[in-house]
Design a protein around this motif. Structure first.
Motif, PDB file in Angstrom:
ATOM      1  N   VAL A 188       0.870  -1.177   0.000  1.00  0.00           N
ATOM      2  CA  VAL A 188       0.000   0.000   0.000  1.00  0.00           C
ATOM      3  C   VAL A 188       0.905   1.225   0.000  1.00  0.00           C
ATOM      4  O   VAL A 188       1.855   1.291   0.780  1.00  0.00           O
ATOM      5  CB  VAL A 188      -0.936   0.023   1.233  1.00  0.00           C
ATOM      6  CG1 VAL A 188      -1.791   1.275   1.224  1.00  0.00           C
ATOM      7  CG2 VAL A 188      -1.806  -1.217   1.292  1.00  0.00           C
ATOM      8  N   GLY A 189       0.620   2.186  -0.844  1.00  0.00           N
ATOM      9  CA  GLY A 189       1.385   3.422  -0.840  1.00  0.00           C
ATOM     10  C   GLY A 189       2.000   3.730  -2.193  1.00  0.00           C
ATOM     11  O   GLY A 189       1.808   3.001  -3.191  1.00  0.00           O
ATOM     12  N   GLY A 203       2.884   7.632   2.060  1.00  0.00           N
ATOM     13  CA  GLY A 203       1.484   7.409   2.406  1.00  0.00           C
ATOM     14  C   GLY A 203       0.551   8.357   1.689  1.00  0.00           C
ATOM     15  O   GLY A 203      -0.658   8.356   1.952  1.00  0.00           O
ATOM     16  N   VAL A 204       1.089   9.150   0.779  1.00  0.00           N
ATOM     17  CA  VAL A 204       0.286  10.066  -0.040  1.00  0.00           C
ATOM     18  C   VAL A 204       0.310   9.554  -1.475  1.00  0.00           C
ATOM     19  O   VAL A 204       1.344   9.568  -2.150  1.00  0.00           O
ATOM     20  CB  VAL A 204       0.840  11.510   0.019  1.00  0.00           C
ATOM     21  CG1 VAL A 204      -0.011  12.427  -0.842  1.00  0.00           C
ATOM     22  CG2 VAL A 204       0.884  11.995   1.466  1.00  0.00           C
ATOM     23  N   ILE A 205      -0.835   9.072  -1.953  1.00  0.00           N
ATOM     24  CA  ILE A 205      -0.949   8.569  -3.335  1.00  0.00           C
ATOM     25  C   ILE A 205      -1.503   9.691  -4.195  1.00  0.00           C
ATOM     26  O   ILE A 205      -2.610  10.182  -3.958  1.00  0.00           O
ATOM     27  CB  ILE A 205      -1.863   7.335  -3.391  1.00  0.00           C
ATOM     28  CG1 ILE A 205      -1.306   6.219  -2.489  1.00  0.00           C
ATOM     29  CG2 ILE A 205      -2.011   6.850  -4.825  1.00  0.00           C
ATOM     30  CD1 ILE A 205      -2.171   4.992  -2.444  1.00  0.00           C
ATOM     31  N   PRO A 206      -0.744  10.139  -5.197  1.00  0.00           N
ATOM     32  CA  PRO A 206      -1.191  11.262  -6.031  1.00  0.00           C
ATOM     33  C   PRO A 206      -2.362  10.860  -6.927  1.00  0.00           C
ATOM     34  O   PRO A 206      -2.672   9.668  -7.070  1.00  0.00           O
ATOM     35  CB  PRO A 206       0.053  11.598  -6.848  1.00  0.00           C
ATOM     36  CG  PRO A 206       0.814  10.321  -6.912  1.00  0.00           C
ATOM     37  CD  PRO A 206       0.561   9.613  -5.612  1.00  0.00           C
ATOM     38  N   PRO A 207      -3.048  11.848  -7.540  1.00  0.00           N
ATOM     39  CA  PRO A 207      -4.144  11.539  -8.467  1.00  0.00           C
ATOM     40  C   PRO A 207      -3.658  10.668  -9.615  1.00  0.00           C
ATOM     41  O   PRO A 207      -2.484  10.681  -9.988  1.00  0.00           O
ATOM     42  CB  PRO A 207      -4.589  12.917  -8.962  1.00  0.00           C
ATOM     43  CG  PRO A 207      -4.117  13.874  -7.920  1.00  0.00           C
ATOM     44  CD  PRO A 207      -2.861  13.290  -7.363  1.00  0.00           C
ATOM     45  N   PRO A 236      -5.350  13.899  -3.767  1.00  0.00           N
ATOM     46  CA  PRO A 236      -4.429  12.832  -3.341  1.00  0.00           C
ATOM     47  C   PRO A 236      -5.070  11.960  -2.265  1.00  0.00           C
ATOM     48  O   PRO A 236      -5.805  12.446  -1.406  1.00  0.00           O
ATOM     49  CB  PRO A 236      -3.233  13.600  -2.790  1.00  0.00           C
ATOM     50  CG  PRO A 236      -3.318  14.952  -3.409  1.00  0.00           C
ATOM     51  CD  PRO A 236      -4.778  15.241  -3.592  1.00  0.00           C
ATOM     52  N   LYS A 237      -4.752  10.682  -2.281  1.00  0.00           N
ATOM     53  CA  LYS A 237      -5.306   9.736  -1.319  1.00  0.00           C
ATOM     54  C   LYS A 237      -4.288   9.522  -0.189  1.00  0.00           C
ATOM     55  O   LYS A 237      -3.108   9.243  -0.444  1.00  0.00           O
ATOM     56  CB  LYS A 237      -5.619   8.402  -1.997  1.00  0.00           C
ATOM     57  CG  LYS A 237      -6.324   7.403  -1.089  1.00  0.00           C
ATOM     58  CD  LYS A 237      -6.663   6.137  -1.861  1.00  0.00           C
ATOM     59  CE  LYS A 237      -7.391   5.129  -0.978  1.00  0.00           C
ATOM     60  NZ  LYS A 237      -7.690   3.874  -1.716  1.00  0.00           N
ATOM     61  N   ILE A 238      -4.760   9.664   1.046  1.00  0.00           N
ATOM     62  CA  ILE A 238      -3.893   9.487   2.220  1.00  0.00           C
ATOM     63  C   ILE A 238      -4.102   8.080   2.776  1.00  0.00           C
ATOM     64  O   ILE A 238      -5.234   7.691   3.075  1.00  0.00           O
ATOM     65  CB  ILE A 238      -4.197  10.532   3.308  1.00  0.00           C
ATOM     66  CG1 ILE A 238      -4.178  11.947   2.720  1.00  0.00           C
ATOM     67  CG2 ILE A 238      -3.210  10.413   4.447  1.00  0.00           C
ATOM     68  CD1 ILE A 238      -2.865  12.351   2.103  1.00  0.00           C
TER      69      ILE A 238
END
Length: 420
Positions: free
Chosen positions: A207-208, A227-231, A258-260
């Motif tokens: 994950v990540g 832990g920050v997944i960009p668009p 962004p997804k945390i």
């Protein structure tokens, strides 16, 4: 062995030095008549040292006359000699009796309180709660209700889940188990960072967002898996020509935020360790032989009285370890009485010649011991390089080596963060 020593102390024993030309006959006759001899030591010339109980002295005199031998006392030990010494010193005997009675009286109270097991709660808070419950210095220990004290302390400190009180002599030990807070939820945002410097070998992302790849050099604290997944929208999909406000709004909706996440994965890397050590080709010094002698006594003021143990230390060279116990003060009155225990360790001079090859092996082992202490449990050793270094002109007796080790290990480490 303990019962034998105790019996020998109670009835008294002496150390004799026997001189004569028929020492073997002297010993054989003593044994055949049921006289027990121990610690038989051959001395220089026609002498031998033995230990025997006090009751066997008269029979040994007859055996000495029959074998043409002579003996003299070297050391006296045991209760009869101690009693005789105390009989000549009546004031000392009276002082010893007063001391024993005072010591027994003082040991009937709690003088020391110790707290163990605390990490978040201060020891002062626990001691304050114990004092409010009635457990404090000077309390008579025979009437203590430890179960009631434990319950009162838990009621005063809700952060405690369990309390135990153990009485050891004049000390009360309060053992505390604190309530554990729930561990950090895996839903909390977290990065995976490097715990140390290394060269990335493998990256496994569960994950990540991976920020490093195989072959990258990383430093301690660097983010490996974010832990920050960009668009998901790629830059190549964004038109190069200027966009209208409507197009920009539509683009932002399509690209999203962004997804945390709580990053999961492992990053294995090649890590290098270096250490150096040295060893002497010829080493000289002192070492312990393992032989010890103990002495026990009472010190009253500046005067020390030996109650048990040898008067003369039988070692030529020795080190001394001392332990002194003082009586606790009573109503601001300090008694000038101390219990002194001395332990003598025999040491001897030694000289060890290892040669250059042996010194190099020893230095390499010492350097590797330093490196092994730094290695984590998951480290796999890949390569090891040993080089002999110059010890300089300061000492030609030393061999110095440098050891470098390459390992493959997991350097990933979780670190939580707050989203901006």
């Amino acid at each position: 062995m303990f019962l034998f020593k105790l019996l020998s102390f109670l009835i008294g024993h002496v150390s004799l030095v026997v001189r004569g030309e028929s020492l073997e006959k002297f010993i054989n006759m003593a044994v055949s008549r049921g006289i027990y001899l121990w610690d038989i030591t051959r001395l220089e010339g026609d002498r031998v040292r033995v230990k025997v109980r006090l009751s066997a002295i008269n029979p040994l005199r007859h055996i000495a006359r029959q074998t043409g031998s002579r003996f003299y006392f070297q050391e006296r030990a045991g209760m009869p000699f101690l009693a005789a010494r105390l009989k000549r010193r009546k004031m000392l005997l009276a002082g010893a009796i007063i001391f024993v009675v005072s010591l027994y009286s003082l040991t009937s109270f709690i003088w020391f309180i110790e707290v163990t097991g605390t990490s978040k709660i201060s020891n002062e808070a626990v001691l304050r709660a114990a004092k409010n419950a009635g457990l404090k210095r000077g309390v008579l220990k025979w009437n203590l209700d430890t179960a009631e004290f434990e319950r009162d302390i838990r009621e005063q400190l809700p952060e405690i889940s369990w309390t135990g009180i153990e009485i050891k002599g004049t000390k009360a030990i309060i053992e505390i188990v604190e309530k554990k807070l729930p561990e950090t939820s895996e839903n909390q945002p977290a990065h995976i960072v490097a715990s140390k410097e290394g060269l990335v070998k493998e990256v496994l992302v569960l994950v990540g967002n991976p920020l490093v790849k195989e072959g990258d050099t990383v430093f301690a604290g660097q983010i490996l898996i974010s832990g920050v997944i960009p668009p998901t929208l790629k830059e190549k999909e964004i038109p190069e020509q200027p966009l209208s406000s409507e197009q920009k709004e539509l683009l932002e909706k399509e690209s999203g935020e962004p997804k945390i996440v709580h990053a999961k994965g492992t990053v294995r890397a090649r890590v290098w360790y270096e250490s150096s050590a040295e060893a002497a080709i010829i080493e000289q010094g002192q070492k312990a032989t393992g032989k010890t002698v103990s002495r026990f006594g009472i010190k009253i003021g500046a005067k020390e009285i030996i109650l048990m143990g040898k008067q003369k230390i039988p070692f030529k060279q020795y080190k001394v370890s001392s332990r002194v116990k003082k009586l606790p003060s009573w109503r601001n009155i300090n008694l000038p009485v101390e219990i002194v225990t001395l332990k003598y360790f025999e040491i001897v001079d030694f000289k060890e010649e290892r040669g250059r090859a042996g010194a190099k092996i020893l230095a390499e082992r010492r350097a590797m011991e330093k490196i092994v202490k730094q290695l984590p449990a998951n480290a796999v050793m890949q390569k090891r390089k040993v080089e002999e270094a110059s010890a300089g002109s300061r000492d030609k007796n030393l061999v110095r080596v440098n050891v470098s080790v390459e390992t493959l290990e997991d350097i990933s480490e979780k670190r939580t963060f707050k989203p901006e």
